[in-house]
Structures are given as C-alpha cells and as structure tokens.
Design a protein around this motif. Structure first.
Motif, PDB file in Angstrom:
ATOM      1  N   VAL A  83       0.869  -1.182   0.000  1.00 32.39           N
ATOM      2  CA  VAL A  83       0.000   0.000   0.000  1.00 32.39           C
ATOM      3  C   VAL A  83       0.904   1.230   0.000  1.00 32.39           C
ATOM      4  O   VAL A  83       1.821   1.333   0.828  1.00 32.39           O
ATOM      5  CB  VAL A  83      -0.923   0.017   1.229  1.00 32.39           C
ATOM      6  CG1 VAL A  83      -1.821   1.255   1.203  1.00 32.39           C
ATOM      7  CG2 VAL A  83      -1.765  -1.247   1.291  1.00 32.39           C
ATOM      8  N   VAL A  84       0.665   2.130  -0.937  1.00 36.77           N
ATOM      9  CA  VAL A  84       1.532   3.302  -1.081  1.00 36.77           C
ATOM     10  C   VAL A  84       0.691   4.546  -1.282  1.00 36.77           C
ATOM     11  O   VAL A  84      -0.477   4.471  -1.678  1.00 36.77           O
ATOM     12  CB  VAL A  84       2.487   3.158  -2.299  1.00 36.77           C
ATOM     13  CG1 VAL A  84       3.392   1.940  -2.162  1.00 36.77           C
ATOM     14  CG2 VAL A  84       1.697   3.100  -3.592  1.00 36.77           C
ATOM     15  N   THR A  85       1.306   5.688  -1.020  1.00 34.66           N
ATOM     16  CA  THR A  85       0.729   6.967  -1.430  1.00 34.66           C
ATOM     17  C   THR A  85       1.705   7.591  -2.413  1.00 34.66           C
ATOM     18  O   THR A  85       2.902   7.707  -2.123  1.00 34.66           O
ATOM     19  CB  THR A  85       0.502   7.898  -0.229  1.00 34.66           C
ATOM     20  OG1 THR A  85      -0.424   7.264   0.657  1.00 34.66           O
ATOM     21  CG2 THR A  85      -0.076   9.231  -0.696  1.00 34.66           C
ATOM     22  N   ILE A  86       1.188   7.945  -3.579  1.00 30.27           N
ATOM     23  CA  ILE A  86       2.020   8.445  -4.667  1.00 30.27           C
ATOM     24  C   ILE A  86       1.882   9.958  -4.797  1.00 30.27           C
ATOM     25  O   ILE A  86       0.769  10.499  -4.809  1.00 30.27           O
ATOM     26  CB  ILE A  86       1.605   7.787  -6.000  1.00 30.27           C
ATOM     27  CG1 ILE A  86       1.817   6.271  -5.961  1.00 30.27           C
ATOM     28  CG2 ILE A  86       2.346   8.429  -7.183  1.00 30.27           C
ATOM     29  CD1 ILE A  86       3.246   5.818  -6.039  1.00 30.27           C
ATOM     30  N   ASP A  87       3.014  10.646  -4.883  1.00 28.17           N
ATOM     31  CA  ASP A  87       3.038  12.070  -5.212  1.00 28.17           C
ATOM     32  C   ASP A  87       4.078  12.227  -6.323  1.00 28.17           C
ATOM     33  O   ASP A  87       5.278  12.273  -6.062  1.00 28.17           O
ATOM     34  CB  ASP A  87       3.409  12.896  -3.983  1.00 28.17           C
ATOM     35  CG  ASP A  87       3.477  14.385  -4.294  1.00 28.17           C
ATOM     36  OD1 ASP A  87       3.058  14.780  -5.402  1.00 28.17           O
ATOM     37  OD2 ASP A  87       3.949  15.161  -3.435  1.00 28.17           O
ATOM     38  N   SER A  88       3.602  12.253  -7.566  1.00 30.12           N
ATOM     39  CA  SER A  88       4.501  12.232  -8.725  1.00 30.12           C
ATOM     40  C   SER A  88       3.995  13.220  -9.770  1.00 30.12           C
ATOM     41  O   SER A  88       2.778  13.366  -9.951  1.00 30.12           O
ATOM     42  CB  SER A  88       4.545  10.817  -9.324  1.00 30.12           C
ATOM     43  OG  SER A  88       5.034  10.833 -10.643  1.00 30.12           O
ATOM     44  N   PRO A  89       4.914  13.868 -10.516  1.00 34.42           N
ATOM     45  CA  PRO A  89       4.464  14.747 -11.599  1.00 34.42           C
ATOM     46  C   PRO A  89       3.885  13.980 -12.776  1.00 34.42           C
ATOM     47  O   PRO A  89       3.320  14.584 -13.686  1.00 34.42           O
ATOM     48  CB  PRO A  89       5.760  15.477 -12.000  1.00 34.42           C
ATOM     49  CG  PRO A  89       6.867  14.585 -11.578  1.00 34.42           C
ATOM     50  CD  PRO A  89       6.379  13.880 -10.351  1.00 34.42           C
TER      51      PRO A  89
END
Length: 398
Positions: free
Chosen positions: A57-63
C-alpha cells in the motif's frame, strides 16, 4: 539512506516483472485507488517487510501520475475493490498512469526491504537513484512514444510513501536516464550471457540442444551471430521482431493483437458462470490457470481450450508472414512470454512443422523461464555497454 538501483522493467498486460537491484519481482499488473489504509489496528512494521510486495500500500506524489493512495499488485487483486488494469488492445502503455504507479511502488518497496536488511531497523526516509530499461510493445513503440514514456520517469522527483501498517516510510526516486526499447528485443542479451557476464549455460538450453544433437558444451555463444525470429506471446499482444546478433532489425518490426488475454477475455463469462460468480477480473482467471492445485483449475482450462486454439492459429499465420518477409533467412524461431506457456500443447506442433519444412530451428523456451525472459533481458541491457554509451551520449551538452 541513499541507494542506486539498476532496474529491468517489463510492464506486461497481465503480470509486472521487474529485476530491481538484481532481485526478480513478479506481481499482477493491477492497482486500485483507495481513500484510507486497510489496517485499523497497530501492527509491528517489521512484520510487513518479508512479504511487502504481497501487501503493498503506497501513497504516490509524482508529476507523472494521479496522486493518491493505492493498493498495488496482488493486494489490489485480492482486495475486492474495483481494480485498474491494462485493457488489452485498447490502452497505450506510454499514456497510462498504471505503469508509472506500479513501477515506482515496487522500486520503493525493494528499497525499504534493502534498508531494513542492511540496518535491521525501519528507515524514516530513503533517496533512490535509478537507471532503468523498459519496453513498449512493437505495435506501440515509435520514437515519439518511447521518448514520451522515458520523460514520464525522468521528469522531476517522484515521492512514494510506503505504508507498513500505520508507520510511513518516505521514499524519493529520481531517474537520471531511462531507455525504452521494443518488447522482446532485449531477450537476446539474456540468452547469451548470465548475470556475471559469462556465456550462459544451464537447463534453459537442455531440451533445445538435445533435440538438435548439440548437447556438447552448448552455451549462449550459439546465439551471438544468429538471425532470430522472436515470438513473444503476451496477454494482449504478440511481438515478432527479428534480431541479428545483438542488433534489432527495424525493417522487420511487426506485432499483432493476439495473445492469451484475448482467449481469457472470451472464456471469462463462461468461467464465471461455472464458478457461480457474477463477475471476476481477467487476472483472477489468470491466477487460477497458473495454479494446478486451485479447485477451479480444470474448469478454467476447459473453458479456455477453444478460444486458445483460435489465438494459436492467428499467431501461426503471423509467424508465417514474418518468415516469408524475411525470405526464410532465419536461423531459429524463439518462442517465449507468459502466453506461450498456456499455448504450448497446441502451438508447438504447428511451429515445429513450420520450422522443419523451412529448415529453421525452433527454440520453445521452457515454462519456468518463459515469463521472466523480458525482465532479465532488460536487466542485462541496463547493465551493459550499450546502455552506458546511450546514457553518456544523453548527458553530453547539445
């Protein structure tokens, strides 16, 4: 902590195979976006480490992708949530968020595991630099799409939060250079050399060498100057590139929208009816097919037989077209990919006859190697001199 990883990344329609820091990761290529963590009670974060890929389980913050919390791979597939996957014959991988999100997540997970193995404690933050080779289907690979796919990784810094229960590990990932190649073409590197850079030997060649009376001292050097027609059978496409030595012959670019996934899509409704489910995803059907001990395995095979025969006939026709275009000037036809395992009993006799008549050898890769070959080939490529030269050239000022 800081790490540098080499990554060979095969984003299949059904399965995601990656070689990360020398380690093979295989997961269903699906995810689902969720609003909250699945765990409400506190659990020891160390208990997640060993099998992290199965409960990722991850939280993604990517352009390059929609931000948010995601279940990844097997955990998504088994969650009962509505999953996102690659729709065969419809989606273009270079434009989708799924390959970006799943790749970042698997790299972050391996980084967390590696940090724990080295320090014996959960890290708070990790910074990862990645050299990566990945691929697009031949039918989707152009200069424009490959450059676009590369930029989605190399533009900016990607931030991934890996959730170990309620504990968070912050992982920053940057890609100084990424190379996107046509699917199947990197396989030649892993057929020739092993991970140490020596000519490859071993069981992978045993049946092939024996069938043509070449057992004595057979190794990967056999392929170094051969003209090979690859038949890489996936879920949603089959690629038919031709290589000569280490060169990809661009004049023979060809792929078709045939594969095991089409047969599975066609059989899925009948399979769901037989197991009394109103609906279940294609990847669930695939998992049942891969597991001979699953209680629905026999029913899955039965429903698949006729649709699979239809796909096999199409693949044989496409192989004939490529051989004809190449004037039969091919040393061997090499068959692999996840779809080749399911099709073997039907496809092998057709191709053997075709190759015998045209005086071409047939190398049908054993099932235990057929799926990982693209990922290990990409891993060999990203560690090789060609990748290094391309990277050095890209770093020079224009």
């Amino acid at each position: 902590m800081n790490f540098h990883f080499f990554v060979g990344n095969d984003n299949g329609n059904s399965e995601h195979d990656l070689m990360i820091d020398g380690r093979l990761i295989q997961q269903p290529n699906v995810n689902c976006r969720v609003d909250e963590l699945p765990w409400r009670e506190e659990q020891a974060p160390e208990s997640f480490i060993k099998h992290l890929q199965d409960q990722l389980v991850v939280t993604i913050d990517s352009p390059s992708a929609q931000p948010g919390m995601y279940y990844i791979g097997k955990f998504a597939l088994e969650s009962g949530e509505i999953i996102d996957n690659i729709q065969i014959g419809i989606d273009s991988k270079s434009e989708m968020d799924l390959p970006i999100i799943n790749t970042l997540s698997q790299i972050a997970a391996v980084a967390v595991q590696k940090a724990y193995e080295e320090e014996k404690q959960i890290p708070a933050q990790l910074d990862i630099e990645v050299d990566m080779a990945t691929a697009l289907p031949v039918t989707q690979h152009t200069d424009e799409t490959s450059a676009k796919f590369e930029r989605r990784f190399t533009t900016g810094r990607h931030h991934v939060t890996v959730h170990l229960g309620t504990l968070r590990v912050s992982v920053n990932i940057v890609f100084p250079f990424v190379k996107v190649v046509p699917e199947a073409t990197p396989v030649i590197f892993t057929l020739q050399k092993d991970a140490a850079g020596n000519w490859r030997e071993g069981e992978i060649f045993a049946d092939f060498a024996a069938s043509y009376g070449m057992e004595k001292k057979f190794n990967g050097s056999f392929f170094k100057d051969k003209r090979i027609l690859h038949v890489d059978i996936g879920d949603g496409s089959t690629e038919y590139p031709i290589t000569e030595g280490n060169r990809f012959l661009r004049q023979f670019v060809h792929g078709s929208h045939h594969g095991a996934g089409y047969a599975i899509e066609e059989a899925l409704q009948e399979f769901n009816r037989l197991i009394h489910l109103p609906d279940s995803p294609r990847q669930f059907f695939s998992d049942v097919l891969k597991n001979p001990k699953h209680k629905y395995h026999a029913r899955a095979l039965k429903t698949l037989r006729r649709p699979l025969e239809s796909q096999v006939k199409q693949i044989v026709q496409q192989t004939k077209k490529q051989l004809t275009k190449a004037r039969n000037e091919i040393d061997l036809v090499c068959v692999y990919g996840g779809g080749s395992i399911l099709m073997r009993t039907i496809l092998y006799p057709y191709l053997k006859e075709l190759c015998d008549v045209r005086e071409i050898k047939l190398f049908y890769i054993p099932a235990e190697y057929a799926v990982e070959l693209n990922a290990t080939g990409l891993d060999a490529f990203v560690r090789g001199k060609i990748y290094e030269a391309l990277k050095n050239k890209a770093e020079q000022p224009a």
